[in-house]
Structures are given as structure tokens and as C-alpha cells.
Design a protein around this motif. Structure first.
Motif, PDB file in Angstrom:
ATOM      1  N   GLY A   1       0.827  -1.206   0.000  1.00  0.00           N
ATOM      2  CA  GLY A   1       0.000   0.000   0.000  1.00  0.00           C
ATOM      3  C   GLY A   1       0.860   1.255   0.000  1.00  0.00           C
ATOM      4  N   GLY A   2       1.919   1.234   0.797  1.00  0.00           N
ATOM      5  CA  GLY A   2       2.830   2.374   0.842  1.00  0.00           C
ATOM      6  C   GLY A   2       3.553   2.580  -0.478  1.00  0.00           C
ATOM      7  N   ILE A   3       3.979   1.468  -1.106  1.00  0.00           N
ATOM      8  CA  ILE A   3       4.701   1.565  -2.383  1.00  0.00           C
ATOM      9  C   ILE A   3       3.777   2.038  -3.501  1.00  0.00           C
ATOM     10  N   PHE A   4       2.620   1.378  -3.644  1.00  0.00           N
ATOM     11  CA  PHE A   4       1.712   1.721  -4.734  1.00  0.00           C
ATOM     12  C   PHE A   4       1.071   3.091  -4.523  1.00  0.00           C
ATOM     13  N   GLY A   5       0.925   3.487  -3.265  1.00  0.00           N
ATOM     14  CA  GLY A   5       0.338   4.789  -2.978  1.00  0.00           C
ATOM     15  C   GLY A   5       1.315   5.937  -3.120  1.00  0.00           C
ATOM     16  N   GLY A   6       2.565   5.638  -3.418  1.00  0.00           N
ATOM     17  CA  GLY A   6       3.565   6.675  -3.606  1.00  0.00           C
ATOM     18  C   GLY A   6       4.113   7.253  -2.312  1.00  0.00           C
ATOM     19  N   LEU A   7       3.798   6.608  -1.185  1.00  0.00           N
ATOM     20  CA  LEU A   7       4.278   7.116   0.108  1.00  0.00           C
ATOM     21  C   LEU A   7       5.736   6.750   0.341  1.00  0.00           C
ATOM     22  N   VAL A   8       6.146   5.592  -0.164  1.00  0.00           N
ATOM     23  CA  VAL A   8       7.533   5.143  -0.008  1.00  0.00           C
ATOM     24  C   VAL A   8       8.009   4.552  -1.322  1.00  0.00           C
TER      25      VAL A   8
ATOM     26  N   ALA B   1      10.263   1.531  -3.365  1.00  0.00           N
ATOM     27  CA  ALA B   1      10.372   0.088  -3.137  1.00  0.00           C
ATOM     28  C   ALA B   1      11.444  -0.219  -2.103  1.00  0.00           C
ATOM     29  N   THR B   2      12.542   0.531  -2.133  1.00  0.00           N
ATOM     30  CA  THR B   2      13.623   0.312  -1.163  1.00  0.00           C
ATOM     31  C   THR B   2      13.174   0.683   0.243  1.00  0.00           C
ATOM     32  N   GLU B   3      12.488   1.814   0.372  1.00  0.00           N
ATOM     33  CA  GLU B   3      11.966   2.206   1.680  1.00  0.00           C
ATOM     34  C   GLU B   3      10.897   1.237   2.163  1.00  0.00           C
ATOM     35  N   GLY B   4      10.097   0.697   1.218  1.00  0.00           N
ATOM     36  CA  GLY B   4       9.100  -0.306   1.575  1.00  0.00           C
ATOM     37  C   GLY B   4       9.750  -1.572   2.105  1.00  0.00           C
ATOM     38  N   ALA B   5      10.900  -1.938   1.543  1.00  0.00           N
ATOM     39  CA  ALA B   5      11.634  -3.110   2.021  1.00  0.00           C
ATOM     40  C   ALA B   5      12.132  -2.879   3.446  1.00  0.00           C
ATOM     41  N   ALA B   6      12.631  -1.672   3.716  1.00  0.00           N
ATOM     42  CA  ALA B   6      13.069  -1.345   5.084  1.00  0.00           C
ATOM     43  C   ALA B   6      11.884  -1.382   6.043  1.00  0.00           C
ATOM     44  N   LEU B   7      10.746  -0.896   5.584  1.00  0.00           N
ATOM     45  CA  LEU B   7       9.523  -0.945   6.400  1.00  0.00           C
ATOM     46  C   LEU B   7       9.130  -2.385   6.688  1.00  0.00           C
ATOM     47  N   ALA B   8       9.335  -3.266   5.722  1.00  0.00           N
ATOM     48  CA  ALA B   8       9.015  -4.685   5.915  1.00  0.00           C
ATOM     49  C   ALA B   8       9.862  -5.288   7.023  1.00  0.00           C
ATOM     50  N   VAL B   9      11.145  -4.930   7.079  1.00  0.00           N
ATOM     51  CA  VAL B   9      12.028  -5.452   8.131  1.00  0.00           C
ATOM     52  C   VAL B   9      11.569  -4.972   9.498  1.00  0.00           C
ATOM     53  N   VAL B  10      11.264  -3.669   9.608  1.00  0.00           N
ATOM     54  CA  VAL B  10      10.810  -3.106  10.886  1.00  0.00           C
ATOM     55  C   VAL B  10       9.504  -3.765  11.322  1.00  0.00           C
ATOM     56  N   ALA B  11       8.572  -3.924  10.370  1.00  0.00           N
ATOM     57  CA  ALA B  11       7.280  -4.542  10.697  1.00  0.00           C
ATOM     58  C   ALA B  11       7.463  -5.995  11.116  1.00  0.00           C
ATOM     59  N   ALA B  12       8.343  -6.714  10.439  1.00  0.00           N
ATOM     60  CA  ALA B  12       8.589  -8.116  10.788  1.00  0.00           C
ATOM     61  C   ALA B  12       9.172  -8.236  12.188  1.00  0.00           C
ATOM     62  N   LEU B  13      10.098  -7.358  12.530  1.00  0.00           N
ATOM     63  CA  LEU B  13      10.679  -7.360  13.877  1.00  0.00           C
ATOM     64  C   LEU B  13       9.617  -7.059  14.928  1.00  0.00           C
TER      65      LEU B  13
END
Length: 425
Positions: free
Chosen positions: A227-234, A236-248
Motif C-alpha cells: 500500500g505504501g509503495i503503490f500509494g507513492g508514500l515510499v 520500493a527500497t523504503e518499503g523493504a526497510a519498512l518490511a524489516v521493521v514490521a517483521a521485527l
């Protein structure tokens, strides 16, 4: 150019690591053509090739997938998929496809998918009396969805090599990925009847709601990230970093199943997978520099253009090329080695780079299922303790489905480009 390509393929067939093969051939070719004066510039070429900002998404998505697997997310996704599909004949085969569909939206890696889910589902299918080869084939082909559905690591690599949009590549993969999942489920139904496989349990809405509630945070991950990537908020690289934080956060705080031991193992797993891909990227930069200097891509474009300027014929030729390469090369290596060479041809005959990228991705997904390399098939066969060729005899039915998706993507471009045109053009 053919000499260089043949040398690389020959070394690979001799079991020389692909990254080493690329680097050796590139260094020798540059020394022969430009002398030893070119050697001091090589470290800079390697460094620049591996430090492209969008490539940072690859280790981050790999790490996020490893953390999610260690956090019990894959187990919860399997439980939810089982509640939905368990009542169907051969339900566990459908569960493997459904769980892969969810896990693909998180990991971006087919190998990670089959390793995480297959280690649970393949023994489970065998325990229920499913033929070992059928269990491995179902899981192996289902894992290919991870390279079609965003966030796909091969798509990130392609976008960098072709200098096109990562986000548009992600969007292009949504519809073909869903079509592929539906096709695989249809084939699983056919094969389940052929093997007279059992149903697992009657459908229970209560169980669906219970497992869905337990996996709620797992479902939230792709919504937040994509949602963040497709919505233009982040990006793809920032979305990947967000994925790591969310997973933790989910592993440590919500599910509380991620301790330091599991976290360390996840980081090590992510580091090893990242090293393999990034070493390929770095050494391929050398080969790319050489091919650019001798204008090999332009020569290929001119040779094919002189033969035909019909883009559909060119697409057929490129499909044959990538289907062949997929049998012998890792998907990352094939993208890195070939895409920069063929892009001038692709643009010269008017093929949309996003359309072509989707074709390449599905092609190399098929390559993960076709021996002799078949990285995903090998993992599934190893887990099931079955011969690769026994699994392939069953898997050929699923490969037929994936090939149909490839033809649909190739010759009905709206399949992949429809959403891209709607949102970005």
C-alpha cells in the motif's frame, strides 16, 4: 559476444560458481581487448555496479522474509489457507498454493517460499498419504508465484538493469500472479481426482475466522508495505526497510516467538542469500562494461532488426532464449547477463519495457522448475526426499499452466499492463 556468452555458460556447466564465471570472463575479455591498463578501473566498476540504490531493496526483502519465517508467520498463513481450502479434494495441495500466494506478498523469493512453507507442507502431505512427487511438485510450482506477485526480487533486478520503474513492474505482476494461482489450483484439482486424494476436513466458518484472526498481523504486512509503495508514500527500497521493521515488531512484540537465537539465524540466512545475489550483480557489472564498450547490445539489435522488425516475432525469439537460459542459469544471473544486451533491441522494435520485464520474470519462474538447474524444484525435491525426475514427471502438468500464463502475458499485453496503464499512464 557469442564467444563471451559461450565461455560463461561453459564455465557454469563445469560447476564454476556463476559469479566467478562472470568475473573471470569479463576480466580476460577486457585485458584482451584493452590491455592491462583497464585493470585499475575494475574495482570501481564492481563497486558502482553493486551500490545502485534500488538494489538495497533485495537484502532488505530477503531479511524480512527470513525474520517472518522465524516469527511463526508462515505457520499461521498455512493454518488460514488450510481452513479455506482443506475441504477440497487434495486440500493440502490447494493449501500450498494459497499459502504461497500470501507468502509471496512478503518474501519476494521463490526459494525462500519453498523452504519456509515446504518444510511444513510437504511432510504434512506425505503423512496424509499424498504421493511424495505430487507433494513436491505442488509446493515447487506454487512457490514460483513469489517471482510474479510483488514484491518480486527478480523484478527489482530487472528494473535496475533495464532502467525502468520498480513500482510499475510490481503492479504489472498482480493480475498474472492471480491468474497463475487460479490455474495452479485448477490443475491441483484435476491431479487430486486422478490420484484420488482425500479431503482434509469439512468447511468451518468458525475455523476460518479463528485462523484469520490469528494471522491478522501477517495479512497486515503486505497491505502496509505494498500500500505504501503503490500509494507513492515510499519507494520500493523504503518499503523493504519498512518490511524489516514490521517483521521485527510482529515477531518480538505481537507474536513473541522471535528470540535472539532465531533472529541471529534469520540474519545469517538473509546475509547468505544476499551475498549470492549481490556478488552476481557486482561481477556482472564488469561484463556489462565490456559489452557496452564493444557495442554488443547495439550489434544484436541491428542483427535481429535486419531479420525482422515485427515485435511479436521478436518476443517469440526472446521467449525461446530465456526459456533456454532459465534451464541453466539462476534467474538473477540470467537477468544480469542478458537484459542489458537485449534492451536496445526491445526498444528498437517498440516493446514496452514493463511488458518485456513481466515476460522475462514469468520465463525465469518457469526456469526455476525445469532441470538441470531448477533451484526451486531442487529444494522441494530435497525436502520430499524424492528424485528430481520423479517430481518433474508430475510437475510438467503445473509447468504447462505456467507456460500458458507466459503466453497470455506475451500476446495479450493488457493482462499485465492494464493496471499500469490505469494508474501510471
Amino acid at each position: 559476444m557469442m564467444t563471451v556468452f559461450t565461455a560463461v555458460l561453459g564455465l557454469v556447466l563445469l560447476n564454476v560458481p556463476i559469479a566467478v564465471s562472470l568475473g573471470m570472463v569479463a576480466v580476460i575479455a577486457m585485458v584482451i581487448s584493452h590491455g592491462t591498463d583497464s585493470l585499475p578501473n575494475m574495482p570501481l566498476v564492481i563497486y558502482n555496479g553493486a551500490t545502485n540504490f534500488p538494489l538495497l531493496a533485495i537484502p532488505l526483502f530477503i531479511l524480512a522474509g527470513a525474520i517472518m519465517n522465524a516469527s511463526g508467520i508462515s505457520r499461521r498463513l498455512i493454518a488460514f489457507a488450510s481452513a479455506i481450502f482443506g475441504w477440497v479434494r487434495g486440500g493440502l495441495a490447494h493449501v500450498s498454493i494459497g499459502a504461497s500466494l500470501f507468502f509471496a506478498e512478503i518474501s519476494g523469493s521463490a526459494v525462500a517460499d519453498v523452504a519456509a512453507l515446504g518444510s511444513i507442507l510437504i511432510p504434512g502431505m506425505k503423512a496424509k498419504g499424498y504421493p511424495s512427487a505430487f507433494a513436491a511438485a505442488s509446493m515447487s510450482s506454487a512457490a514460483t508465484l513469489a517471482v510474479i506477485i510483488p514484491p518480486s526480487i527478480p523484478m527489482i533486478l530487472y528494473a535496475v538493469m533495464a532502467e525502468t520503474s520498480v513500482v510499475q513492474m510490481f503492479v504489472a505482476g498482480i493480475v498474472p500472479g492471480l491468474i497463475g494461482a487460479a490455474g495452479l489450483m485448477g490443475m491441483a484439482t484435476f491431479l487430486s481426482r486422478r490420484y484420488n486424494l482425500p479431503r482434509e476436513a469439512a468447511f468451518s466458518l468458525r475455523r476460518v475466522l479463528q485462523t484469520g484472526r490469528d494471522a491478522l498481523w501477517a495479512f497486515a504486512l503486505p497491505i502496509i508495505i505494498l500500500g505504501g509503495i503503490f500509494g507513492g508514500l515510499v519507494t520500493a527500497t523504503e518499503g523493504a526497510a519498512l518490511a524489516v521493521v514490521a517483521a521485527l515488531f510482529i515477531g518480538l512484540v505481537v507474536y513473541q516467538e522471535l528470540d535472539m537465537k532465531h533472529l541471529r539465524a534469520a540474519v545469517m540466512e538473509g546475509g547468505v542469500q544476499t551475498a549470492v545475489v549481490m556478488l552476481l550483480v557486482a561481477t556482472s557489472a564488469l561484463l556489462g562494461a565490456y559489452l557496452t564498450e564493444v557495442q554488443a547490445p547495439q550489434a544484436l539489435a541491428k542483427a535481429v532488426s535486419d531479420f525482422t522488425s515485427n515485435k511479436w516475432v521478436v518476443l517469440a525469439l526472446l521467449n525461446v532464449l530465456f526459456l533456454f537460459l532459465g534451464m541453466f542459469l539462476h534467474s538473477a544471473a540470467a537477468i544480469i547477463l542478458v537484459v542489458p544486451i537485449v534492451m536496445p533491441l526491445v526498444r528498437a522494435v517498440g516493446i514496452d519495457p514493463i511488458h518485456f520485464g513481466l515476460i522475462v520474470t514469468v520465463n525465469l519462474g518457469l526456469g526455476q522448475q525445469t532441470p538441470p538447474v531448477a533451484s526451486v524444484l531442487m529444494v522441494a525435491s530435497s525436502i520430499s526426499k524424492s528424485s528430481v525426475w520423479e517430481v518433474t514427471r508430475v510437475n510438467v502438468w503445473y509447468i504447462g499452466v505456467l507456460f500458458a500464463v507466459l503466453m497470455l502475458v506475451t500476446y495479450v499485453p493488457v493482462t499485465g499492463l492494464g493496471l499500469v496503464e490505469l494508474f501510471y499512464r
